[in-house]
Design a protein around this motif. Structure first.
Motif, mmCIF file in Angstrom:
data_model
loop_
_atom_site.group_PDB
_atom_site.id
_atom_site.type_symbol
_atom_site.label_atom_id
_atom_site.label_comp_id
_atom_site.label_asym_id
_atom_site.label_seq_id
_atom_site.Cartn_x
_atom_site.Cartn_y
_atom_site.Cartn_z
ATOM 1 N N GLU A 4 0.809 -1.218 0.000
ATOM 2 C CA GLU A 4 0.000 0.000 0.000
ATOM 3 C C GLU A 4 0.844 1.270 0.000
ATOM 4 N N HIS A 5 2.155 1.119 0.224
ATOM 5 C CA HIS A 5 3.039 2.280 0.109
ATOM 6 C C HIS A 5 3.314 2.603 -1.358
ATOM 7 N N GLU A 6 3.053 1.642 -2.240
ATOM 8 C CA GLU A 6 3.337 1.825 -3.660
ATOM 9 C C GLU A 6 2.071 1.909 -4.512
ATOM 10 N N PHE A 7 1.123 1.005 -4.237
ATOM 11 C CA PHE A 7 -0.066 0.909 -5.093
ATOM 12 C C PHE A 7 -1.336 0.876 -4.239
ATOM 13 N N SER A 27 -1.095 3.431 6.846
ATOM 14 C CA SER A 27 -1.117 1.983 6.771
ATOM 15 C C SER A 27 0.043 1.414 7.582
ATOM 16 N N PRO A 53 4.935 7.723 -1.080
ATOM 17 C CA PRO A 53 4.095 7.509 -2.245
ATOM 18 C C PRO A 53 2.606 7.479 -1.906
ATOM 19 N N THR A 54 2.278 7.082 -0.691
ATOM 20 C CA THR A 54 0.872 7.009 -0.320
ATOM 21 C C THR A 54 0.542 8.173 0.599
ATOM 22 N N GLN A 82 3.943 2.266 -12.353
ATOM 23 C CA GLN A 82 4.027 2.064 -10.901
ATOM 24 C C GLN A 82 4.882 0.857 -10.555
ATOM 25 N N ARG A 119 12.570 1.388 -6.357
ATOM 26 C CA ARG A 119 12.691 1.698 -4.926
ATOM 27 C C ARG A 119 13.207 0.495 -4.155
#
Lengths: 241, 462
Positions: free
Chosen positions: A38-41, B86, B99-100, B335, B342
């Protein structure tokens, strides 16, 4: 002599990242999952052959949430589809949604609409969503194009199955995880007599593990020959063996 | 705590997958002498009741040492809203440039089961990140973008309703959100709602069930702007269409803005009432087409820049050429590349790296858009034999589909002109070039052929 009864507690490996045998092909995916996809997508789609470990990874991801006192909905559609789309009701209240075995409902309009709404809702609420199916989402024959394109919203990764020589390595690794080692001689015996696929090799390992615990004996080449002769009907040998 | 202890006991008796599917789905609330287990739906409740409740009760009584202790199952949830951040990565070796963004759950546009304060009830479900500023304009969406800006800027627009249609994943939703955000920017007090048609239908059903239909009507008919996405999902839902018809008339009479999106031109919407289709055409109908290569590359560069990444030309053209079915797929590819960079702590992206990061997706695409498959799909579409694709015949009924198949092969695969010629009965590369030019010319002048080409393109790429 009385046989020692085995406790199933020792056999329980659980669905955790630490109990997933990582091949080089799956290393990147594991890295993404361990770091938190969830940090990426916003969502991630795992696809690959049966027995590749998709359900294991989805449940391991749920476990991450449980460990933190958060709630995750795990919905394996292979067994849950029979209850209809109502089985998805309320999952949007969870911190993570994991939908497994999507193949079971692809092509059914009511399911595709329900899943499309779930994807929309997860996205609107920034709720991480992880899905899995045997088929690559690009090759799925969905009834709704709107649903089909939403499956690609985020990223998709193939879960590569453990194959060929990797199967034997995975078997030895799994034995180590269970607290015993398979000697070189034993491994050679298994390699010579059994087909190298995970289903067979894990069945062999389970038999050996149980027999060794029951009889209180170490796993040697002689012991394995003895155990496997007793199970000759249940476990297919290599062709020509 | 008690529930966690019960689960630990049950883990010794029940398979993992069952625990995760049914028991972990329960939210536990411990009260005096009772454990309340809240199920998200009736199916979970039924399963737990039928298969696990006696064991749960057994363990709960043992653990509390109280034979009178009770376990009560009911539908409901008192789970707090998802946390703003999260869970942290298990390993903290990579520092991401966030990113989030922090999660900000959107309020519901309408809650049919619970009355909400007026301010909350008009929460709009708009995504503030979807604006005109980050919408990449190109030939394929220029008109739709200009019309959307006009509608967003002017309350007295003549483009009412604005009907945006086009294939999936091409940016209709982005434009709708951008319109809504622009209206709110110019008129901060405006009551604007963005909603999926399916959501409108479900809310209406709930309103009927809860005897709150009048409130529902009032809610939708008092808006300043209504944006309904995926209007095709009204198909066959007569009562919803009836209600929407009246809402539509009320808003239009009050000169309030209506913006609709669909996958088809209004006239072609199956299962939608004619009187609605007619009304959809009263304002302006605009199409969003599949973006051309240049627009796809521009979209990629914009997205990459937003993520702090500079894409070399060859890389952006490579991704843009290979991921052409819709923008969701294109974004997904980018993505994945970024995530891979990364993870591996790579700062410079190269072609080799991209090809490796996307190898599974590329392999799958190659399978779908092989020349053999293109020949098969085109032959089926025009009802000719696959062998006609390789035959010498110059009969128009065979030659035109063959030219289209060659043009699709050029557009969708990486094969060279001579390779395509070889595949089509050993023809010369100049024949392939002529076919590609001819098809491009016909697509401009013949709308029927253009439509056929698009259908085939979609079939092969979706």
């Amino acid at each position: 002599m009385k046989q020692q009864l085995t406790l199933n507690v020792g056999m329980r490996e659980g669905h955790r990242f630490s109990s997933f045998f990582v091949t080089p092909e799956n290393a990147e995916l594991l890295g993404i999952l361990k770091n938190g996809f969830e940090h990426e997508f916003p969502q991630i789609f795992l696809w690959g052959e049966a027995q590749a470990g998709k359900s294991h990874l989805l449940q391991a991801y749920c476990e991450r949430y449980y460990q933190r006192g958060l709630m995750a909905a795990y919905v394996p559609l292979g067994s849950c589809a029979q209850y209809g789309i109502r089985v998805l009701a309320g999952v949007e209240g969870k911190h993570l949604v994991a939908v497994d075995e999507l193949d079971a409902v692809i092509g059914q309009r009511d399911w595709e609409v329900a899943l499309m709404n779930l994807i929309n809702s997860c996205r609107a609420n920034h709720q991480p969503l992880i899905m899995a199916a045997r088929m690559n989402p690009r090759e799925m024959t969905c009834v709704l194009p709107d649903f089909s394109s939403r499956l690609l919203w985020g990223a998709d990764y193939r879960v590569h199955p453990v194959q060929g020589a990797q199967c034997l390595q995975a078997m030895a690794w799994r034995a180590h995880q269970r607290g015993f080692e398979l000697s070189e001689q034993v491994m050679k015996y298994i390699e010579r007599h059994y087909p190298q696929n995970m289903t067979t090799l894990m069945a062999v390992l389970d038999r050996l593990d149980t027999a060794s615990l029951t009889k209180g004996r170490k796993i040697t080449r002689e012991f394995i020959r003895e155990v496997m002769q007793k199970n000759a009907n249940a476990l297919p040998l290599k062709q020509g063996d | 705590m008690l529930w966690q202890q019960c689960l630990q006991q049950l883990e010794q008796e029940v398979p993992d997958s069952e625990i995760n599917t049914w028991l972990r789905a329960l939210h536990a609330v411990e009260k005096r002498q009772a454990l309340y287990l809240l199920a998200p739906n009736t199916i979970v409740l039924q399963q737990v009741h039928e298969h696990y409740l006696p064991r749960i009760l057994f363990h709960a009584r043992i653990l509390t040492g109280d034979n009178e202790f009770d376990v009560l199952l009911q539908i409901g949830s008192s789970v707090p809203a998802p946390p703003p951040v999260s869970p942290q990565p298990l390993t903290n070796q990579h520092q991401h440039p966030s990113p989030t963004p922090p999660a900000q759950p959107y309020s519901k546009a309408w809650n049919p089961t619970q009355p909400a304060p007026v301010s909350e009830r008009f929460a709009n479900a708009l995504n503030p990140r979807m604006t005109f500023a980050n919408f990449v304009e190109g030939k394929s969406n220029q008109l739709a973008c200009a019309a959307s800006q006009q509608v967003g800027d002017h309350a007295d627009t003549t483009y009412n309703p604005l009907f945006i249609y086009g294939g999936v994943g091409l940016g209709k939703t982005h434009l709708m959100h951008a319109i809504g955000n622009r209206i709110l920017e110019r008129e901060p007090g405006a009551r604007v709602i963005y909603v999926y048609a399916e959501r409108f239908v479900n809310d209406m059903i709930s309103a009927i069930r809860n005897s709150r239909m009048e409130e529902f009507k009032q809610h939708y008919r008092s808006l300043d702007a209504l944006l309904i996405d995926d209007i095709q999902f009204f198909a066959g839902k007569d009562r919803s269409m009836e209600e929407f018809f009246h809402t539509f008339n009320a808003l239009l009479e009050g000169q309030k803005r209506i913006i609709l999106a669909s996958d088809k031109f209004p006239r072609d919407l199956d299962g939608i009432e004619d009187r609605l289709k007619t009304r959809f055409n009263w304002g302006l109908t605009v199409q969003i087409e599949s973006p051309d290569l240049e627009t796809r590359v521009a979209i990629l560069r914009k997205k990459a820049e937003d993520a702090g990444l500079r894409l070399p030309n060859d890389v952006s053209f490579f991704i843009g050429k290979r991921f052409h079915s819709n923008i969701r797929d294109l974004e997904g590819a980018l993505q994945r590349v970024i995530a891979s960079m990364r993870l591996k702590c790579i700062t410079q992206v190269t072609m080799d790296f991209v090809q490796n990061a996307l190898r599974d997706q590329l392999a799958s695409q190659d399978k779908m858009v092989s020349m053999a498959n293109i020949k098969k799909v085109v032959a089926q579409y025009y009802n000719i034999r696959i062998t006609d694709m390789d035959a010498k015949s110059r009969n128009r009924s065979v030659a035109r589909p063959r030219q289209i198949a060659m043009a699709l092969s050029k557009e969708l695969t990486n094969h060279s002109l001579p390779e395509i010629g070889d595949e089509f009965g050993g023809r010369d590369h100049t024949t392939v070039l002529h076919a590609c030019r001819k098809v491009a010319e016909l697509r401009e002048s013949d709308p029927k052929l253009e439509e056929e080409f698009r259908i085939l393109f979609r079939t092969l790429t979706s």
